[in-house]
Design an enzyme around this catalytic site. Structure first.
Site, PDB file in Angstrom:
ATOM      1  N   ASP A  64       0.800  -1.223   0.000  1.00  0.00           N
ATOM      2  CA  ASP A  64       0.000   0.000   0.000  1.00  0.00           C
ATOM      3  C   ASP A  64       0.836   1.277   0.000  1.00  0.00           C
ATOM      4  OD1 ASP A  64       1.022  -0.084   2.558  1.00  0.00           O
ATOM      5  OD2 ASP A  64      -0.901  -0.016   3.597  1.00  0.00           O
ATOM      6  N   HIS A  65       2.129   1.170   0.315  1.00  0.00           N
ATOM      7  CA  HIS A  65       2.968   2.361   0.425  1.00  0.00           C
ATOM      8  C   HIS A  65       3.651   2.721  -0.900  1.00  0.00           C
ATOM      9  CE1 HIS A  65       2.344   2.248   4.709  1.00  0.00           C
ATOM     10  NE2 HIS A  65       3.283   3.146   4.953  1.00  0.00           N
ATOM     11  N   ASP A 119       4.196  -1.281  11.188  1.00  0.00           N
ATOM     12  CA  ASP A 119       3.742   0.066  10.854  1.00  0.00           C
ATOM     13  C   ASP A 119       3.254   0.699  12.147  1.00  0.00           C
ATOM     14  OD1 ASP A 119       2.641   1.719   8.142  1.00  0.00           O
ATOM     15  OD2 ASP A 119       1.642   2.189  10.017  1.00  0.00           O
ATOM     16  N   ARG A 379       0.113  12.823  10.110  1.00  0.00           N
ATOM     17  CA  ARG A 379       1.418  13.435  10.382  1.00  0.00           C
ATOM     18  C   ARG A 379       1.647  14.619   9.454  1.00  0.00           C
ATOM     19  NH1 ARG A 379       4.257   7.624  11.297  1.00  0.00           N
ATOM     20  NH2 ARG A 379       3.637   7.451  13.476  1.00  0.00           N
TER      21      ARG A 379
END
Length: 645
Positions: A64-65, A119, A379
């Protein structure tokens, strides 16, 4: 003994230790998850253990990254991950299926289970009543091998929720409120456990949003009860069999209790460049915005995106804005498609991105130079967006939706329309057919490795002493793993090539760092408070160790990064007197001996430039110290049992 939820789950999974806050314990892990930015390295480490199959109840490998397939590196790693999964009994989630935390919540997370993920936002599953903990990839690899996970018994902070959300306030605003109140260090060493009447008013996806950003508090995990709302969510996911009721005992005790009246929460925003730099949205009125990005593992659920669609229906986003939407999973995408809500996004002029992390980790979708970006992410560290001088604000999907219409912030009391309360969808559907399940004949599966996958280097044990070792880097408070090793497409494509990715260590903070430590061959990093907060990426420890960093001295450490330093044989030491931090300068020469170093003990550091000693201490357990002495966790495990080299 009256127990809270955290204590109940830990007691059921306790393998070793005493359940007293601060004491080292080991717990059995039921489930693991990895994502591709950390998972490739985790599976390279897993392979060194020489086992035929994972020993957990369930392990899932998500991609997914790093879904941008520019050149061969990412697709080669995806192929490697798929073949490893098929061979060793791991479920594989291909690129485009969705974000690991959203997918795991929908398909696999279960009340009462322990989950360890490579994660930092793994605690998202706490929204469903799972004790979910973020860790480095090596810790996850060992958990897949059946090894218990070792941690200090956390304190349990009870968050008593009263009332219910009103107006335009959302679950995202609840966790932003807690960040403002507690700061990014407020949850260190603790599990945030939510209870009270207010919990009943929150759906599982709303709870997951709050649990997700518990990582920004520095918390070990966050957890909610498993109740009728949980049962309803699991039924919708065709997983009602996974439901168990799970509550704290009446009159259960907490180490600390925080009261939150949901009815008093208002729309909030975290301002650049920290998640705890929180102000009411109304105080930002008039601020011009250049980009709006909606999605991430925090806010990409069906309810999040439906609320945006309802606000935009019949309207256009501002023509001078770049507006991006990243659905959390194909399940979310299919529901929006069923209700024709994707048409609203298209008609409004927004861009629909892949079901992936995307802009949250700087993987495309960067703001313009000097741009102001309003994002529903977790973030906003400097440079994390991919644009070094961007100003990133963290907000709810509702706030982002209204900003997108006007290109500037308008006080919530002037927002048009009625406030929204999105319920779970009525339609029951599943995307489990999108996952690739392990091969029935694993012996026939060949693991395919691309040329960017480089075998791991073995590290030397910690010597008995260092003489004249230089300080190769000195940084301040709240240094993040993004500072140490940046994310983004350019860097993370090398996640399985440690020599290559090491060239980027501290590149955005001090471009001369890599050459400096290469010349020195070994060195020490000095940091301030909360060193290593943020992402769980163990590359931020492994790459410095590859370059020759042997010791990090700081005022305090973030939990996951501290564990990663230990896992790769870097000794984390703490200033006994924090004011001594000021006495050490870049390239000072240090000498220290470890002959008499004991867990929790002190040692003298001789600073050549000062011609004097200062006192350091450690908070290591005996096992942690043994791991560092061995040269890291893999070397420690090799010394205990036969492991393939």
């Amino acid at each position: 003994m009256k127990m809270n939820i955290t204590q109940k789950i830990i007691k059921e999974h306790l393998v070793d230790g005493v359940m007293k806050p601060g004491e080292e314990i080991a717990i059995k892990i039921d489930q693991t998850l990895t994502q591709d930015a950390t998972g490739t390295l985790a599976y390279l480490q897993w392979e060194t253990l020489g086992l035929d199959k994972v020993k957990t109840e369930l392990s899932v490998s998500y991609v997914d990254h790093n879904t941008l397939q520019v050149g061969f590196r990412n697709p080669d790693d995806h192929r490697y991950l798929r073949t490893v999964a098929m061979k060793y009994g791991i479920i594989f989630s291909p690129p485009g299926t969705g974000i690991c935390h959203q997918l795991h919540l929908e398909n696999f997370a279960a009340p009462g289970k322990t989950l360890l993920g490579s994660d930092s936002h793994t605690p998202t599953a706490g929204g469903i009543g799972s004790l979910a903990i973020g860790a480095g990839g090596l810790s996850v690899a060992l958990a897949m091998a059946g090894e218990p996970y070792t941690l200090n018994m956390p304190r349990v902070i009870g968050v008593h929720l009263k009332g219910r959300l009103t107006g335009w306030a959302t679950a995202k605003d609840v966790i932003l409120y807690l960040l403002k109140k507690l700061t990014v260090k407020g949850g260190v060493g603790a599990v945030m456990e939510y209870f009270g009447e207010g919990v009943k008013s929150l759906t599982v996806p709303e709870r997951a949003t709050i649990a997700n950003m518990g990582a920004e508090l520095g918390a070990t995990s966050s957890i909610f009860p498993s109740d009728e709302n949980t049962k309803e969510f699991l039924k919708l996911m065709q997983r009602e069999r996974d439901f168990i009721p799970l509550y704290a005992d009446e009159d259960a005790e907490y180490d600390e209790v925080i009261e939150v009246d949901l009815s008093k929460i208002e729309p909030l925003a975290a301002c650049p460049h920290m998640p705890d730099n929180v102000v009411p949205v109304r105080e930002l009125e008039g601020l011009e915005v250049d980009q709006v990005a909606i999605g991430s593992c925090t806010n990409s659920s069906y309810a999040d995106l439906k609320s945006v669609a309802l606000i935009w229906k019949g309207k256009k986003v501002h023509k001078e804005l770049d507006v991006l939407i990243s659905p959390g999973s194909r399940y979310v995408l299919k529901l929006l498609l069923e209700e024709r809500l994707l048409d609203v996004f298209f008609d409004a002029g927004a861009r629909l991105l892949e079901c992936a992390c995307g802009p949250c980790i700087g993987m495309g979708g960067s703001p313009p130079s000097g741009g102001v970006s309003f994002r529903t992410f977790n973030r906003n560290f400097e440079g994390r967006s991919g644009t070094q001088d961007a100003k990133v604000y963290l907000v709810s999907p509702v706030t982002a939706a209204f900003v997108a219409l006007t290109k500037k912030v308008i006080s919530p009391d002037k927002w048009e329309g009625e406030s929204l309360k999105i319920t779970l969808p009525k339609k029951i559907l599943s995307i489990r057919d999108q996952f690739i399940f392990p091969d029935k004949d694993p012996s026939s599966v060949e693991i395919i490795r691309g040329p960017n996958i480089v075998p791991l280097k073995r590290f030397d044990p910690l010597p008995a002493e260092f003489k004249d070792i230089p300080v190769v880097m000195k940084v301040g408070d709240n240094i993040t793993t993004d500072h140490i090793l940046p994310g983004g497409a350019e860097v993370m494509a090398f996640r399985s090539n440690i020599p290559a990715i090491s060239e980027f260590v501290y590149k955005r903070v001090d471009p001369e760092f890599v050459e400096r430590i290469k010349k020195a061959k070994e060195g020490v990093i000095v940091g301030g408070e909360n060193y290593g907060q943020g992402s769980s990426r163990e590359h931020a420890a492994l790459a410095p160790r590859y370059l020759g960093v042997r010791i990090v001295i700081a005022k305090s450490f973030a939990r996951i990064h501290r564990a990663n330093l230990i896992n790769f044989g870097i000794l984390p030491l703490i200033f006994k007197d924090p004011s001594d931090y000021e006495k050490i300068k870049l390239m000072d020469r240090l000498s220290l001996s470890f002959h008499s170093l004991e867990p929790g003990g002190e040692l003298e550091l001789y600073v050549k430039g000062l011609d004097k000693t200062i006192l350091l201490k450690n908070d290591l357990t005996k096992k942690e110290l043994d791991v560092v002495r061995a040269g890291g966790m893999l070397e420690y495990v090799r010394s205990k049992k036969h492991i393939k080299s």
